[in-house]
Motif scaffolding. Structure first.
Motif, PDB file in Angstrom:
ATOM      1  N   TYR A 252     -37.108 -16.113 -13.152  1.00  0.00           N
ATOM      2  CA  TYR A 252     -36.535 -15.909 -14.478  1.00  0.00           C
ATOM      3  C   TYR A 252     -35.035 -16.229 -14.438  1.00  0.00           C
ATOM      4  O   TYR A 252     -34.319 -15.728 -13.572  1.00  0.00           O
TER       5      TYR A 252
ATOM      6  N   ARG B  26     -42.223  -1.079 -15.283  1.00  0.00           N
ATOM      7  CA  ARG B  26     -41.728  -2.412 -14.932  1.00  0.00           C
ATOM      8  C   ARG B  26     -40.720  -2.347 -13.780  1.00  0.00           C
ATOM      9  O   ARG B  26     -40.787  -3.146 -12.848  1.00  0.00           O
TER      10      ARG B  26
ATOM     11  N   THR C 231     -41.378   0.192 -19.647  1.00  0.00           N
ATOM     12  CA  THR C 231     -40.199  -0.392 -18.998  1.00  0.00           C
ATOM     13  C   THR C 231     -39.880   0.331 -17.680  1.00  0.00           C
ATOM     14  O   THR C 231     -39.306  -0.253 -16.772  1.00  0.00           O
TER      15      THR C 231
ATOM     16  N   SER D 166     -37.939 -11.544 -22.414  1.00  0.00           N
ATOM     17  CA  SER D 166     -37.590 -11.052 -21.075  1.00  0.00           C
ATOM     18  C   SER D 166     -38.607 -11.508 -20.029  1.00  0.00           C
ATOM     19  O   SER D 166     -38.447 -11.237 -18.839  1.00  0.00           O
TER      20      SER D 166
ATOM     21  N   MET E 271     -36.266  -0.810 -17.375  1.00  0.00           N
ATOM     22  CA  MET E 271     -35.970  -2.203 -17.049  1.00  0.00           C
ATOM     23  C   MET E 271     -36.286  -3.040 -18.271  1.00  0.00           C
ATOM     24  O   MET E 271     -37.443  -3.299 -18.587  1.00  0.00           O
ATOM     25  N   SER E 272     -35.228  -3.429 -18.974  1.00  0.00           N
ATOM     26  CA  SER E 272     -35.457  -4.116 -20.243  1.00  0.00           C
ATOM     27  C   SER E 272     -35.562  -5.626 -20.068  1.00  0.00           C
ATOM     28  O   SER E 272     -36.012  -6.321 -20.954  1.00  0.00           O
ATOM     29  N   GLY E 273     -35.151  -6.131 -18.899  1.00  0.00           N
ATOM     30  CA  GLY E 273     -35.239  -7.572 -18.713  1.00  0.00           C
ATOM     31  C   GLY E 273     -35.163  -7.934 -17.250  1.00  0.00           C
ATOM     32  O   GLY E 273     -34.883  -7.082 -16.406  1.00  0.00           O
ATOM     33  N   ALA E 274     -35.428  -9.219 -16.962  1.00  0.00           N
ATOM     34  CA  ALA E 274     -35.443  -9.660 -15.573  1.00  0.00           C
ATOM     35  C   ALA E 274     -34.164 -10.412 -15.209  1.00  0.00           C
ATOM     36  O   ALA E 274     -33.998 -10.865 -14.089  1.00  0.00           O
ATOM     37  N   ALA E 275     -33.251 -10.559 -16.171  1.00  0.00           N
ATOM     38  CA  ALA E 275     -32.011 -11.288 -15.907  1.00  0.00           C
ATOM     39  C   ALA E 275     -31.053 -10.395 -15.115  1.00  0.00           C
ATOM     40  O   ALA E 275     -31.271  -9.201 -14.984  1.00  0.00           O
TER      41      ALA E 275
END
Lengths: 494, 95
Positions: free
Chosen positions: A194, A389, A386, A208, B52-56
């Motif tokens: 990503y 995640r 999340t 995302s 974890m809102s994103g993978a960046a």
């Protein structure tokens, strides 16, 4: 060597040597599309005129001595990538007549590298699906067996590759949408880390998780395309400001060294993956065979654990629809796309436009996502998902302390029959079990053909690696491909 | 979690959808199935796990605030379903 079966490297050598022109290549592919695609349905839009024009231009430049990696190479794009002046539908009726005013960054990069864009390929509407049956226009058939799906959502790109209707293609992968169709169609598919490839101009489904990547005839072509398409883009704030390694020369130096092996490489096999219910015996056998091939080349196998596997699909199907419900709110009939003209007021116009423009799966996911984000349910669904995640990411971080790559099947079964799972979205969702964890963690994943089912359908082998560490994944994929030497092509009887 | 026909209609309204009447019951069944499956998240032990809102990379992305040439209204509005010169036209909002 037939023109339509050439890899990028083979076509490159022929083009630069003057034996073949880009115009020849494009004519051959357009001819095949004309003959085959009314049945296969891999393309939504074929830009025959544009492709011929770019090919003539490329031929002039090659004749003048110009050398670029993709100069004159015909490439198909999943129709979720904006192309200036060529309609971009996202497989949806709501964008049936949408003609972008700009190229996605990745499209501009390809054009700057000399690529010829041959057309826009079919997909599940807004990439929501695993079979390309959710396209708002038509289904795509699997070139290996026209009664089967090509996988999805990048099913059009994978089918176009398998049927020899382009030289390379781009897809997008949110939960397996490059790797699973590549596996089902017997081609190579790579979902990069990503942030490696700019998403500017890629119509967002789940921002995302979405990532653009190559679908190619072999691993070296995937590395070659990676060299071109990766890189930081200030127009995508999630694009990573990291150096792009030379993926191509990593494979070439590995290949030129005759004594090269994968000795010293450690591969983890997640025990939770191998006990998944519904794992097809043919898929398991092909996986085990490929695993042995890697072992013969010196890869050490160890068992690892990804404890959150059981929760990954559930968490994914909260996060992806939640993001989708927000992202797709923009298609409201005001700025672009379809507008329903029979509305009584503004709210009614929004509602009628969306419900007539979006297909059933898209509406289902918008409703699921809206529900998961609504007051009273947010913490129980989105909040928990999340947190799961971040636990998935931790599982992988732990695993990569012990191994360099993680291997698994791509999908639990080979391509299924058209119509088999259409009315059962949950069963369809569960087929993403092996692929979606890498999207959740932001990791790269490669699908390489590794064998066939008893019915003659291709089966893919998945190799995953740590963030921004695609080289071991490409080396192992290349080692596997070189040892297996799969050269069977689909029998297209038309 | 099971959701009813009425729930589907209400959420659809929030999402500005007008689900075809024939599809509402089917959606209620299918989405109930999906939510029942998703309910397994309640069994996950997430204590101590971060969001974890994103993978960046989790860093702020800044840029200089410099005026650049914009495409202009002709380009921006070129795909509008309905426009009046430099404006989007929508159904009347106030009576």
């Amino acid at each position: 060597m037939k023109l339509h079966e050439m890899t990028i490297q083979q076509a490159r050598a022929e083009l630069d040597g003057g034996a073949v022109t880009s115009a020849d290549l494009v004519d051959e592919l357009l001819g095949r599309i004309e003959r085959l695609d009314s049945d296969l349905g891999a393309y939504i839009t074929v830009d025959a005129e544009g492709a011929k024009r770019s090919a003539r231009e490329a031929d002039k430049r090659i004749a003048a001595g110009e050398r670029l990696p993709l100069l004159g190479i015909p490439i198909a794009l999943k129709d979720l990538l904006c192309t200036r002046g060529v309609r971009t539908t996202c497989g949806s009726k709501i964008l049936e007549n949408f003609v972008p005013e700009y190229d996605a960054t990745v499209v501009k990069i390809l054009k700057d590298a000399g690529a010829v864009i041959i057309g826009k390929t079919n997909l599940d509407e807004f990439a929501m699906g695993s079979s390309t049956e959710n396209s708002g226009f038509h289904i795509t058939r699997n070139p290996w067996n026209r009664d089967c799906v090509p996988g999805g959502s990048s099913g059009g790109s994978a089918a176009a590759m398998a049927a020899g209707m382009c030289t390379a293609a781009l897809g997008t992968d949110t939960g397996g949408s490059i790797r699973q169709p590549a596996s089902h169609c017997g081609v190579v598919g790579l979902k990069p880390t990503y942030g490696r490839v700019s998403r500017f101009g890629l119509v967002s489904y789940a921002s995302s998780l979405d990532q653009i990547g190559p679908i190619t005839r072999d691993v070296t072509d995937a590395a070659l395309l990676m060299n071109v398409i990766c890189g930081h883009d200030p127009r995508d704030s999630t694009s990573a400001d990291v150096d792009t390694p030379d993926f191509m020369s990593a494979i070439q130096s590995f290949d030129q060294d005759k004594s090269s092996s994968l000795k010293g490489m450690k591969a983890g096999i997640p025990k939770e993956f191998m006990s998944v219910k519904g794992l097809d015996p043919d898929v398991e056998a092909a996986f085990n065979n490929a695993r042995k091939v890697l072992e013969d080349q010196g890869v050490e196998m160890i068992e690892i654990s990804l404890p959150q596997t059981d929760y990954a699909v559930a968490a994914y199907y909260v996060i992806a629809p939640s993001e989708a419900s927000s992202n797709l709110a923009r298609f409201d009939g005001v700025r672009y796309g379809f507008r329903d003209r029979n509305a009584s007021d503004l709210i009614d116009m929004y509602k009628k436009t969306k419900s007539r423009g979006f297909g059933a799966e898209v509406q289902r996911r918008i409703i699921t996502g809206t529900y998961a984000l609504s007051a009273g349910y947010y913490d129980a669904y989105y909040g928990r998902a999340t947190r799961v995640r971040s636990m998935i990411r931790e599982d992988f971080s732990k695993a990569f302390k012990e191994c360099d790559i993680i291997i698994s099947p791509v999908a639990p079964t080979p391509a299924f029959r058209i119509g088999e799972n259409v009315d059962d979205p949950l069963t369809m969702y569960l087929t993403d079990i092996f692929t979606l964890s890498t999207n959740m963690a932001g990791l790269p994943g490669l699908s390489v053909p590794c064998g066939f089912s008893s019915e003659g359908l291709p089966i893919g082998f998945q190799i995953m690696a740590d963030r921004f560490n695609e080289i071991p994944l490409l080396k192992a994929g290349y080692g596997l491909e070189r040892a297996l030497e799969i050269s069977v092509k689909p029998q297209l009887i038309y | 979690m099971k959701i009813s026909r009425k729930d589907v209609e209400y959420i659809a309204h929030l999402a500005r959808l007008e689900v075809d009447d024939l599809l509402v019951d089917k959606f209620a069944d299918q989405i109930s199935n999906i939510l029942e499956y998703i309910d397994k998240l309640k069994d996950a032990d997430v204590s101590g796990a971060e969001l974890m809102s994103g993978a960046a990379f989790q860093n702020n992305v800044m840029r200089e605030d410099i005026v650049k040439v914009s495409p202009g209204p002709d380009v921006t509005l070129s795909d509008a379903p309905e426009r009046d010169e430099d404006f989007y036209v929508v159904p009347r909002v106030v009576g």
